[in-house]
Design a protein around this motif. Structure first.
Motif, PDB file in Angstrom:
ATOM      1  N   GLY A  73      -3.637   8.991  -1.103  1.00  0.00           N
ATOM      2  CA  GLY A  73      -4.496  10.114  -1.424  1.00  0.00           C
ATOM      3  C   GLY A  73      -3.917  11.056  -2.453  1.00  0.00           C
ATOM      4  O   GLY A  73      -4.569  12.033  -2.843  1.00  0.00           O
ATOM      5  N   MET A  74      -2.682  10.780  -2.898  1.00  0.00           N
ATOM      6  CA  MET A  74      -2.021  11.629  -3.884  1.00  0.00           C
ATOM      7  C   MET A  74      -1.761  10.902  -5.192  1.00  0.00           C
ATOM      8  O   MET A  74      -1.324  11.511  -6.165  1.00  0.00           O
ATOM      9  CB  MET A  74      -0.689  12.150  -3.327  1.00  0.00           C
ATOM     10  CG  MET A  74      -0.795  12.822  -1.969  1.00  0.00           C
ATOM     11  SD  MET A  74      -1.898  14.254  -1.941  1.00  0.00           S
ATOM     12  CE  MET A  74      -0.910  15.455  -2.826  1.00  0.00           C
ATOM     13  N   VAL A  75      -1.971   9.588  -5.201  1.00  0.00           N
ATOM     14  CA  VAL A  75      -1.826   8.780  -6.415  1.00  0.00           C
ATOM     15  C   VAL A  75      -2.977   7.782  -6.457  1.00  0.00           C
ATOM     16  O   VAL A  75      -3.587   7.464  -5.433  1.00  0.00           O
ATOM     17  CB  VAL A  75      -0.485   8.005  -6.444  1.00  0.00           C
ATOM     18  CG1 VAL A  75       0.704   8.951  -6.481  1.00  0.00           C
ATOM     19  CG2 VAL A  75      -0.383   7.048  -5.250  1.00  0.00           C
ATOM     20  N   TRP A  76      -3.265   7.276  -7.648  1.00  0.00           N
ATOM     21  CA  TRP A  76      -4.152   6.139  -7.791  1.00  0.00           C
ATOM     22  C   TRP A  76      -3.277   4.893  -7.807  1.00  0.00           C
ATOM     23  O   TRP A  76      -2.326   4.814  -8.589  1.00  0.00           O
ATOM     24  CB  TRP A  76      -4.956   6.245  -9.083  1.00  0.00           C
ATOM     25  CG  TRP A  76      -5.816   5.043  -9.381  1.00  0.00           C
ATOM     26  CD1 TRP A  76      -6.422   4.207  -8.489  1.00  0.00           C
ATOM     27  CD2 TRP A  76      -6.170   4.554 -10.680  1.00  0.00           C
ATOM     28  NE1 TRP A  76      -7.137   3.227  -9.136  1.00  0.00           N
ATOM     29  CE2 TRP A  76      -6.997   3.418 -10.493  1.00  0.00           C
ATOM     30  CE3 TRP A  76      -5.872   4.965 -11.983  1.00  0.00           C
ATOM     31  CZ2 TRP A  76      -7.524   2.686 -11.557  1.00  0.00           C
ATOM     32  CZ3 TRP A  76      -6.410   4.249 -13.042  1.00  0.00           C
ATOM     33  CH2 TRP A  76      -7.224   3.128 -12.831  1.00  0.00           C
ATOM     34  N   GLN A  77      -3.562   3.945  -6.946  1.00  0.00           N
ATOM     35  CA  GLN A  77      -2.736   2.749  -6.858  1.00  0.00           C
ATOM     36  C   GLN A  77      -3.478   1.522  -7.375  1.00  0.00           C
ATOM     37  O   GLN A  77      -4.642   1.285  -7.041  1.00  0.00           O
ATOM     38  CB  GLN A  77      -2.302   2.480  -5.411  1.00  0.00           C
ATOM     39  CG  GLN A  77      -1.380   1.267  -5.309  1.00  0.00           C
ATOM     40  CD  GLN A  77      -0.868   1.026  -3.913  1.00  0.00           C
ATOM     41  OE1 GLN A  77      -1.206   1.760  -2.983  1.00  0.00           O
ATOM     42  NE2 GLN A  77      -0.043   0.005  -3.741  1.00  0.00           N
ATOM     43  N   VAL A  78      -2.781   0.734  -8.207  1.00  0.00           N
ATOM     44  CA  VAL A  78      -3.240  -0.592  -8.611  1.00  0.00           C
ATOM     45  C   VAL A  78      -2.148  -1.580  -8.216  1.00  0.00           C
ATOM     46  O   VAL A  78      -0.979  -1.217  -8.089  1.00  0.00           O
ATOM     47  CB  VAL A  78      -3.532  -0.673 -10.132  1.00  0.00           C
ATOM     48  CG1 VAL A  78      -4.646   0.295 -10.514  1.00  0.00           C
ATOM     49  CG2 VAL A  78      -2.274  -0.390 -10.954  1.00  0.00           C
ATOM     50  N   GLN A  79      -2.511  -2.829  -8.022  1.00  0.00           N
ATOM     51  CA  GLN A  79      -1.544  -3.818  -7.543  1.00  0.00           C
ATOM     52  C   GLN A  79      -0.925  -4.639  -8.669  1.00  0.00           C
ATOM     53  O   GLN A  79       0.072  -5.333  -8.443  1.00  0.00           O
ATOM     54  CB  GLN A  79      -2.207  -4.749  -6.518  1.00  0.00           C
ATOM     55  CG  GLN A  79      -2.601  -4.041  -5.235  1.00  0.00           C
ATOM     56  CD  GLN A  79      -3.096  -5.006  -4.176  1.00  0.00           C
ATOM     57  OE1 GLN A  79      -3.819  -5.949  -4.473  1.00  0.00           O
ATOM     58  NE2 GLN A  79      -2.718  -4.766  -2.930  1.00  0.00           N
ATOM     59  N   PRO A  89       0.825  -1.220   0.000  1.00  0.00           N
ATOM     60  CA  PRO A  89       0.000   0.000   0.000  1.00  0.00           C
ATOM     61  C   PRO A  89       0.854   1.264   0.000  1.00  0.00           C
ATOM     62  O   PRO A  89       1.970   1.293   0.521  1.00  0.00           O
ATOM     63  CB  PRO A  89      -0.796  -0.113   1.312  1.00  0.00           C
ATOM     64  CG  PRO A  89      -0.743  -1.551   1.685  1.00  0.00           C
ATOM     65  CD  PRO A  89       0.575  -2.069   1.179  1.00  0.00           C
ATOM     66  N   ALA A  90       0.297   2.313  -0.586  1.00  0.00           N
ATOM     67  CA  ALA A  90       0.945   3.628  -0.536  1.00  0.00           C
ATOM     68  C   ALA A  90       0.898   4.149   0.896  1.00  0.00           C
ATOM     69  O   ALA A  90      -0.086   3.971   1.605  1.00  0.00           O
ATOM     70  CB  ALA A  90       0.241   4.598  -1.471  1.00  0.00           C
ATOM     71  N   THR A  91       1.961   4.782   1.326  1.00  0.00           N
ATOM     72  CA  THR A  91       2.002   5.386   2.661  1.00  0.00           C
ATOM     73  C   THR A  91       2.128   6.902   2.528  1.00  0.00           C
ATOM     74  O   THR A  91       1.166   7.633   2.738  1.00  0.00           O
ATOM     75  CB  THR A  91       3.153   4.807   3.488  1.00  0.00           C
ATOM     76  OG1 THR A  91       4.380   4.933   2.739  1.00  0.00           O
ATOM     77  CG2 THR A  91       2.913   3.342   3.805  1.00  0.00           C
ATOM     78  N   HIS A  92       3.294   7.381   2.132  1.00  0.00           N
ATOM     79  CA  HIS A  92       3.503   8.822   1.980  1.00  0.00           C
ATOM     80  C   HIS A  92       2.644   9.419   0.879  1.00  0.00           C
ATOM     81  O   HIS A  92       2.282  10.593   0.943  1.00  0.00           O
ATOM     82  CB  HIS A  92       4.986   9.115   1.706  1.00  0.00           C
ATOM     83  CG  HIS A  92       5.896   8.689   2.807  1.00  0.00           C
ATOM     84  ND1 HIS A  92       5.906   9.283   4.040  1.00  0.00           N
ATOM     85  CD2 HIS A  92       6.820   7.693   2.879  1.00  0.00           C
ATOM     86  CE1 HIS A  92       6.792   8.700   4.817  1.00  0.00           C
ATOM     87  NE2 HIS A  92       7.367   7.728   4.136  1.00  0.00           N
ATOM     88  N   LEU A  93       2.309   8.634  -0.133  1.00  0.00           N
ATOM     89  CA  LEU A  93       1.552   9.146  -1.274  1.00  0.00           C
ATOM     90  C   LEU A  93       0.074   8.757  -1.224  1.00  0.00           C
ATOM     91  O   LEU A  93      -0.639   8.938  -2.206  1.00  0.00           O
ATOM     92  CB  LEU A  93       2.175   8.648  -2.585  1.00  0.00           C
ATOM     93  CG  LEU A  93       3.572   9.182  -2.895  1.00  0.00           C
ATOM     94  CD1 LEU A  93       4.103   8.557  -4.176  1.00  0.00           C
ATOM     95  CD2 LEU A  93       3.565  10.700  -3.013  1.00  0.00           C
ATOM     96  N   HIS A 112      10.000  -1.010  -4.953  1.00  0.00           N
ATOM     97  CA  HIS A 112       9.182  -2.219  -5.124  1.00  0.00           C
ATOM     98  C   HIS A 112       7.957  -1.977  -6.012  1.00  0.00           C
ATOM     99  O   HIS A 112       6.909  -2.597  -5.817  1.00  0.00           O
ATOM    100  CB  HIS A 112       8.754  -2.780  -3.763  1.00  0.00           C
ATOM    101  CG  HIS A 112       9.925  -3.078  -2.880  1.00  0.00           C
ATOM    102  ND1 HIS A 112      10.731  -4.188  -3.053  1.00  0.00           N
ATOM    103  CD2 HIS A 112      10.461  -2.375  -1.845  1.00  0.00           C
ATOM    104  CE1 HIS A 112      11.703  -4.162  -2.145  1.00  0.00           C
ATOM    105  NE2 HIS A 112      11.565  -3.081  -1.411  1.00  0.00           N
ATOM    106  N   GLY A 113       8.084  -1.092  -6.976  1.00  0.00           N
ATOM    107  CA  GLY A 113       6.979  -0.850  -7.886  1.00  0.00           C
ATOM    108  C   GLY A 113       7.341   0.138  -8.973  1.00  0.00           C
ATOM    109  O   GLY A 113       8.528   0.464  -9.169  1.00  0.00           O
TER     110      GLY A 113
END
Length: 259
Positions: free
Chosen positions: A130-136, A124-128, A186-187
Motif C-alpha cells: 500500500g506504500m509502493v507500486w509493485q511489479v514482478q 509480495p510486498a509486506t511492510h510496504l 531480493h529485488g
C-alpha cells in the motif's frame, strides 16, 4: 484572524483523497475536525486550503495547508494540540508557523516535489504494501532515464493529463525527473523524483506508468517523446496506481517554516 501554515504528513490509504467529501473520509476533513475541537473561531463548515489536492490513496510527507483561527496560538502548542486531536487518524502536523494574511498554501507556492516508489520483485510486498507500486518483472533503469529526459522542460502535456483535469492549460514546465535505483531484499526499488511549479491531474502517475513500460521493454525510450508530441491522451501508457505516490515538498519564495 491570525493565519497559520501547517506542514502535514499522512498515509493516504484510509482516505478518499485530500479534499473534503460529503460521504467519504478525507485528510482535509480530519484536519478541519481537529481544528474545530481546539479553536472556537474555526466554526463548523470552515475550510482550510492546501498546496495540492492529492487523490485517493496518495500519501504526503510535506503537504502544506493554511488555516485562519480565532486564537493567536503559539505555533508549537498548536502543532501539539492538533496531533492530539488527530488521533487515531494516520495524519500528523510536522510543524506549524504564523504567517501573514497574504500567504496562501496553494497560490503562493513556487514549486512542488513528488516521489513515486516502484518496487520490482517476485515476492509480495509486506511492510510496504500500500506504500509502493509493485511489479514482478525486471526494469531497465537506464532506459527509463532516457525516456524521462524527453519530458524535461516546457511542453504541452495533454498526453499525460487526466481527461477530467480542470487546469486551464496543458502547458507545464517539468524541471526535473530523477530516477534513483536501490537494491532491496531480493529485488529493486526505483524512486522517481519529479519537480515542477505545478502539475496536471494524474500527470505524475501517467508519466511513471509510461516509463515503467519503457523499463519493462514494451516501449522504446524514443516512444515517450513521440507520445508527448502526439498531444493525445490515447498515446499515453497506463496510469499507475496511486499508492506509490507521495507529495514530499512545497516551496515558497520565503519559507514559512524557517526558524
Amino acid at each position: 484572524m491570525p493565519r497559520f501554515a501547517l506542514k502535514i504528513e499522512y498515509d493516504g490509504r484510509p482516505f478518499a483523497g485530500w479534499q473534503a467529501q460529503a460521504d467519504q473520509p478525507s485528510v482535509q476533513q480530519a484536519v478541519e475536525t481537529a481544528l474545530g475541537r481546539l479553536d472556537s473561531g474555526f466554526a463548523a463548515g470552515a475550510r482550510i486550503s492546501a498546496a495540492g489536492r492529492t487523490d485517493a490513496g496518495v500519501h504526503a510527507t510535506g503537504q502544506v495547508a493554511h488555516a485562519d483561527l480565532k486564537r493567536d496560538w503559539d505555533p508549537f502548542r498548536l502543532c501539539e494540540a492538533l496531533n492530539f486531536h488527530l488521533k487515531p487518524s494516520p495524519v500528523a502536523v510536522l510543524v506549524a508557523a504564523r504567517v501573514g494574511d497574504s500567504f496562501h498554501a496553494r497560490f503562493s507556492a513556487t514549486e512542488r516535489r513528488y516521489l513515486f516508489r516502484l518496487m520490482s520483485r517476485r515476492a509480495p510486498a509486506t511492510h510496504l504494501r500500500g506504500m509502493v507500486w509493485q511489479v514482478q518483472h525486471a526494469l531497465d533503469c537506464d532506459a527509463m532515464r532516457r525516456g524521462a529526459r524527453m519530458l524535461i522542460g516546457h511542453h504541452d502535456f495533454t498526453t499525460f493529463r487526466s481527461s477530467i483535469c480542470q487546469a486551464k492549460s496543458p502547458l507545464k514546465t517539468l524541471d526535473e525527473i530523477r530516477i534513483e535505483e536501490r537494491q532491496i531484499p531480493h529485488g529493486r526499488e526505483f524512486r522517481f523524483h519529479l519537480r515542477a511549479r505545478s502539475f496536471l491531474h494524474n500527470q505524475v502517475r501517467s508519466i511513471v506508468g509510461t516509463l515503467e513500460r519503457v523499463g519493462a521493454g514494451s516501449w522504446a525510450p524514443d516512444r515517450v517523446g513521440e507520445a508527448l508530441a502526439a498531444r493525445d491522451r490515447a498515446a499515453c501508457g497506463p496510469v499507475c496506481p496511486p499508492h506509490g505516490l507521495y507529495l514530499t515538498d512545497v516551496a515558497y519564495r520565503a519559507d514559512p517554516f524557517a526558524e
